[in-house]
Design a protein around this motif. Structure first.
Motif, PDB file in Angstrom:
ATOM      1  N   ARG A  66       0.730  -1.150  -0.031  1.00 21.89           N
ATOM      2  CA  ARG A  66      -0.456   0.047   0.213  1.00 21.89           C
ATOM      3  C   ARG A  66       0.780   1.219   0.138  1.00 21.89           C
ATOM      4  N   ARG A  67       2.247   0.968   0.589  1.00 15.12           N
ATOM      5  CA  ARG A  67       3.163   2.598   0.852  1.00 15.12           C
ATOM      6  C   ARG A  67       4.010   2.698  -1.041  1.00 15.12           C
ATOM      7  N   GLU A  71      -0.165   5.496  -0.719  1.00 17.39           N
ATOM      8  CA  GLU A  71      -1.234   5.965   0.535  1.00 17.39           C
ATOM      9  C   GLU A  71       0.271   6.278   1.310  1.00 17.39           C
ATOM     10  N   TYR A  75      -1.910   7.061   7.121  1.00 18.84           N
ATOM     11  CA  TYR A  75      -2.583   6.901   7.421  1.00 18.84           C
ATOM     12  C   TYR A  75      -2.360   4.909   7.437  1.00 18.84           C
ATOM     13  N   ALA A  91      -7.917   8.573   5.884  1.00 14.36           N
ATOM     14  CA  ALA A  91      -8.449   9.475   4.664  1.00 14.36           C
ATOM     15  C   ALA A  91      -9.158  10.627   4.133  1.00 14.36           C
ATOM     16  N   HIS A 203      -4.533   9.407  -2.265  1.00 13.38           N
ATOM     17  CA  HIS A 203      -4.824   9.569  -1.438  1.00 13.38           C
ATOM     18  C   HIS A 203      -6.016  10.270   0.021  1.00 13.38           C
ATOM     19  N   GLU A 204      -4.858  11.757  -0.208  1.00  8.74           N
ATOM     20  CA  GLU A 204      -6.043  12.541   0.676  1.00  8.74           C
ATOM     21  C   GLU A 204      -6.553  13.347  -0.058  1.00  8.74           C
TER      22      GLU A 204
END
Length: 280
Positions: A66-67, A71, A75, A91, A203-204
């Protein structure tokens, strides 16, 4: 990253690095995966030859994937430290940046000689700025305002968990707001809507990032409305983009404010600009 067989702490970190993760990101995610405090990087060194439990390896793999997709680490772990405060984030709010601490430092400076000041944080998000100010100035009356009910829920939960008496209100900038404040602070959206860097921030929440073709739409609104909510000598302090200081200073001057100036962030970039309502 692909699933790995039983492996050690050191080997897991090496594999994450090979997959493109920054070392600090991999360390934080591994600490989170094994249930250790996120600042306890000394534990990783002391246990670098330990074999990771299968469950922790699986969690770490998923977090690394995910990173790698962009992301934010905050989060993934659900927490971000800001001005010494452990904030819960997700998020629904921006990932608080260390550079925003410059804005807190400046606000504390202008409020130093003001007894029981009233302070307004516009577009509070996770509550980072408001909570930091309240923690540093327990005598202050801090009001945090945001147009997002989701963001307010995150900020209120942080305030309750930290035991800080910030007040919260739903609203769009200063529209319909009553009263005057010794300092109005804001880290508003300031990225131009066509900026290619927005893709890496997918993602933000977009509404907390972009603000019109030049990124200054929301800052224009704030600067136009703020002077009526400042007493003589009150300050308006704004965070903005790396190349926007001169434009923001011009807006502050045009609004009739004085002592117009900018402050640099940790990298030496003009990151915040502010001005004072004239005393006379």
């Amino acid at each position: 990253m692909s699933a790995f067989a039983p492996t050690t702490v050191a080997a897991a970190l090496r594999q994450a690095h090979t997959a493109g993760l920054a070392r600090i990101d991999a360390q934080i995610l591994l600490l989170h995966s094994v249930g250790r405090p996120l600042h306890d990087r000394a534990w990783l060194l002391a246990h670098d030859t330990d074999t990771l439990p299968t469950a922790a390896s699986a969690v770490f793999l998923a977090l690394c994937q995910r990173r790698a997709a962009g992301e934010p680490v905050a989060y993934l772990t659900g927490v971000k430290e800001f001005y010494g405060l452990p904030l819960q984030v997700d998020a629904r709010v921006l990932d608080p940046r260390p550079d925003t601490e410059t804005l807190v430092d400046w606000a504390l400076e202008v409020l130093q000689a003001v007894p029981t000041p009233k302070v307004l944080d516009l577009g509070s998000g996770s509550g980072a700025i408001a909570l930091a100010l309240q923690q540093q100035r327990p005598d202050a009356q801090v009001l945090a305002l945001d147009a997002s009910t989701d963001a307010l829920a995150v900020a209120q939960a942080n305030a309750q968990r930290l035991g800080l008496a910030v007040q919260f209100q739903h609203g769009h900038w200063l529209q319909g707001l009553e009263g005057r404040f010794a300092a109005i602070v804001s880290n508003p959206p300031y990225i131009p809507s066509g900026d290619p860097h927005l893709a890496s921030l997918q993602h933000e929440p977009l509404q907390a990032l972009a603000s019109g073709p030049d990124g200054l739409d929301d800052i224009r609104h704030i600067v136009a409305q703020a002077p009526a909510h400042l007493p003589p000598g009150g300050w308006l302090l704004l965070e903005h983009g790396w190349d926007q200081a001169a434009s923001v200073r011009a807006l502050l001057s045009q609004a009739g404010l004085c002592q117009v100036q900018s402050r640099c962030d940790l990298a030496g970039i003009e990151r915040c600009s502010g001005a004072q309502r004239p005393l006379g």
